[in-house]
Design a protein around this motif. Structure first.
Motif, PDB file in Angstrom:
ATOM      1  N   ARG A 230      81.649  46.569  16.141  1.00  0.00           N
ATOM      2  CA  ARG A 230      80.500  47.214  17.124  1.00  0.00           C
ATOM      3  C   ARG A 230      81.271  48.324  17.888  1.00  0.00           C
ATOM      4  O   ARG A 230      80.443  49.122  18.226  1.00  0.00           O
ATOM      5  CB  ARG A 230      80.065  45.960  18.053  1.00  0.00           C
ATOM      6  N   PHE A 231      82.382  48.063  18.522  1.00  0.00           N
ATOM      7  CA  PHE A 231      83.134  49.114  19.115  1.00  0.00           C
ATOM      8  C   PHE A 231      83.256  50.482  17.967  1.00  0.00           C
ATOM      9  O   PHE A 231      82.829  51.682  18.680  1.00  0.00           O
ATOM     10  CB  PHE A 231      84.708  48.712  19.294  1.00  0.00           C
ATOM     11  N   TYR A 232      83.593  50.283  16.948  1.00  0.00           N
ATOM     12  CA  TYR A 232      83.617  51.320  15.998  1.00  0.00           C
ATOM     13  C   TYR A 232      82.141  52.172  15.863  1.00  0.00           C
ATOM     14  O   TYR A 232      82.249  53.300  15.760  1.00  0.00           O
ATOM     15  CB  TYR A 232      84.029  50.709  14.466  1.00  0.00           C
ATOM     16  N   LYS A 233      80.958  51.508  15.605  1.00  0.00           N
ATOM     17  CA  LYS A 233      79.849  51.975  15.714  1.00  0.00           C
ATOM     18  C   LYS A 233      79.544  52.881  16.864  1.00  0.00           C
ATOM     19  O   LYS A 233      78.963  53.913  16.963  1.00  0.00           O
ATOM     20  CB  LYS A 233      78.712  50.961  15.262  1.00  0.00           C
ATOM     21  N   ASP A 234      79.810  52.121  17.886  1.00  0.00           N
ATOM     22  CA  ASP A 234      79.423  52.861  19.198  1.00  0.00           C
ATOM     23  C   ASP A 234      80.210  54.224  19.181  1.00  0.00           C
ATOM     24  O   ASP A 234      79.519  55.360  19.689  1.00  0.00           O
ATOM     25  CB  ASP A 234      79.784  52.038  20.378  1.00  0.00           C
ATOM     26  N   VAL A 235      81.613  54.233  19.178  1.00  0.00           N
ATOM     27  CA  VAL A 235      82.326  55.475  19.189  1.00  0.00           C
ATOM     28  C   VAL A 235      82.006  56.576  18.087  1.00  0.00           C
ATOM     29  O   VAL A 235      81.869  57.516  18.388  1.00  0.00           O
ATOM     30  CB  VAL A 235      83.832  55.213  19.153  1.00  0.00           C
ATOM     31  N   ASN A 236      81.822  56.048  17.050  1.00  0.00           N
ATOM     32  CA  ASN A 236      81.649  56.897  15.727  1.00  0.00           C
ATOM     33  C   ASN A 236      80.328  57.580  15.923  1.00  0.00           C
ATOM     34  O   ASN A 236      79.983  58.713  15.441  1.00  0.00           O
ATOM     35  CB  ASN A 236      81.666  55.941  14.579  1.00  0.00           C
ATOM     36  N   GLU A 237      79.219  56.794  16.554  1.00  0.00           N
ATOM     37  CA  GLU A 237      77.956  57.246  16.473  1.00  0.00           C
ATOM     38  C   GLU A 237      77.598  57.924  17.888  1.00  0.00           C
ATOM     39  O   GLU A 237      76.370  58.370  18.311  1.00  0.00           O
ATOM     40  CB  GLU A 237      76.889  56.026  16.253  1.00  0.00           C
TER      41      GLU A 237
END
Length: 521
Positions: A393-400
């Protein structure tokens, strides 16, 4: 069709490997060298690196079983293949947190040997009994005795947080190992192996005849698999891997190198060594996983990490001397760097020939990835309950570009930080270290203490579409942190960049040991 290799996963018996046709990387040249040039040896190598197999091979050599060595390098030399009495003490496979653990293991071995060699013990003291067994074996067989001790340090590592029990074990082991010097006239050959060389055990000062070959350039590849050995013994396995995924053989070699290669065990001989356990598991399963870490991080290392400050941001580029990594202490007050080196989490990356300083770093991707994941589990209790999903979820937040969601998630993660289990030597450093850990796991291009012409940005994160410029304050305010980004000109290096920039000011509070508030622009 490439030949199907049989991989000796979990098999540490030389005779079984040879008799059942498992692939064996010929290390017998080293055994010839050991036998031909000395008598007493010590070798430190990380766990699951082939130490037990090495001692098993030496055991069979001194059993005189030449047939097992047919076609191997050692048969090219003029050895008499005489059978010697071999006393092989294996301290693996036992939990020494039980006070009687060491005594039970030793007593079981001693009883069998006393029966075999007709020895009637005059004392129940372990050191005395072992000395009498050595002499008894010599008297009965008329041959000098071979002594092999596998994982000599395990009882001490298992009791790293129990000083009283560790001291009792230390005294027992010193009395047993002391026979390597006292009974010299009855001994043909002796070798000890372990994960660490414990300077405070005193065995190495007491046994000044013990040759430590752990950093010796002539024995850099005595355990593990070199690049040359990989191609010699495992090429058909690599071809099978390549065929399975319909890729080039060279690509498979590169994947294996990136994940499992990179260990260096001598400053004078930086030959690349693969982790043998991970390598054969990858070839057998036709998959790249963190095999070394699936067997678990040693409990002693977890205990040490919890009780000492670990400079996470410096681990992949730290300078030491050879003497720094030659021995370790299990004191919670000492640096963990030597312990991480001897345990296989760090290795020698380069040597400054002018000063003699060694640069240490992670050997490969498996170690860095696995170690950081293990730290996550130590620092955050919920990591053992599926934090991988949270990291996703962290990854998606930062990447998006969902900066607010990302910051709320980060704030929640800090609230879960297991501060009671960690010695908080420097809270500010811990705040930064945890940020660093999280973003290393996420795999983004992130840099803590990003240098600019006007100062250092606390954290910069870069994705393909976004740049996050983050400044931290401690016991102040998020407004002050954000203000510093503008006043110090932290945005100047990214002025011509086409990506969207998030400016984030964060305030940490010691009272809650986490993020008190944040501002995003």
């Amino acid at each position: 069709m490439a030949e199907k290799l049989k991989y000796p996963i979990g098999i540490q018996s030389f005779s079984e490997i040879r008799e059942r046709g498992f692939v064996y990387v010929d290390k017998t040249e080293f055994i010839h060298r050991l036998v031909d040039s000395g008598k007493y040896y010590f070798l430190s190598r990380p766990r699951r690196f082939g130490k037990s197999l090495l001692l098993s091979t030496i055991h069979e050599y001194f059993n005189g079983r030449r047939g097992l060595f047919e076609g191997l390098k050692i048969t090219e030399y003029n050895h008499e293949w005489k059978q010697y009495p071999v006393l092989h003490i294996d301290l693996t496979g036992t939990d020494y947190s039980d006070l009687n653990g060491l005594n039970d293991v030793l007593n079981s071995l001693f009883v069998n040997w006393e029966r075999e060699f007709g020895v009637v013990p005059t004392s129940q003291q372990s050191g005395v009994r072992f000395g009498e067994i050595i002499k008894g074996a010599y008297d009965k067989t008329g041959s000098h005795v071979v002594i092999l001790i596998d994982e000599y340090d395990k009882p001490l590592l298992d009791t790293v947080d129990n000083f009283e029990q560790q001291e009792a074990y230390r005294n027992t082991l010193r009395s047993v190992y002391g026979n390597l010097k006292k009974m010299d006239k009855y001994i043909e050959f002796a070798m000890l192996t372990g994960v660490t060389k414990l300077g405070h055990l005193s065995i190495f000062s007491d046994l000044n005849n013990l040759n430590d070959i752990s950093l010796h350039q002539n024995y850099a590849s005595i355990c593990g698999v070199s690049s040359e050995e990989l191609k010699t013994y495992f090429n058909s396995g690599v071809e099978t891997y390549a065929s399975h995924y319909n890729v080039k053989v060279e690509e498979v070699y590169e994947i294996l190198k990136r994940n499992y290669d990179g260990y260096h065990f001598s400053p004078e001989n930086l030959i690349d060594i693969y982790n043998p356990y991970s390598l054969i598991n990858a070839l057998d399963s036709l998959a790249v996983r963190d095999f070394w870490f699936t067997t678990g991080t040693p409990l002693f290392l977890v205990k040490m990490i919890k009780s000492a400050y670990l400079p996470l941001q410096e681990l992949n580029d730290t300078e030491v001397t050879t003497s720094d990594i030659s021995s370790v202490s299990l004191s919670f007050d000492d640096s963990l760097i030597p312990l991480l080196y001897q345990s296989g989490y760090l290795t020698i990356k380069k040597v400054d020939q002018l000063t003699g300083f060694l640069s240490l770093g992670y050997p490969n991707a498996e170690v860095e990835r696995g170690f950081l994941n293990d730290l996550m589990k130590i620092y955050f209790p919920s990591a053992n309950r599926g934090t991988a999903f949270s990291i996703g979820r962290f990854y998606k937040d930062v990447n998006e570009g969902r900066a607010e969601d990302f910051m709320f998630r980060l704030q929640s993660l800090y609230a879960d930080f297991n501060s009671d289990a960690i010695t908080m030597v420097d809270l500010e450093q811990h705040y930064q270290d945890i940020i660093f850990l999280i973003f290393k796991l996420l795999g983004f291009m992130s840099q803590v203490e990003y240098k600019t012409a006007t100062g250092r940005i606390a954290l910069v994160i870069q994705t393909s579409n976004y740049i996050y410029v983050i400044e931290f304050k401690r016991n102040k305010s998020a407004e002050e942190a954000l203000k510093q980004i503008y006043e110090k000109g932290y945005l100047i290096p990214f002025k011509a960049d086409h990506r969207k920039i998030f400016k984030i000011g964060v305030n940490f509070s010691d009272s809650i040991k986490g993020i008190e508030n944040f501002i995003i622009e």
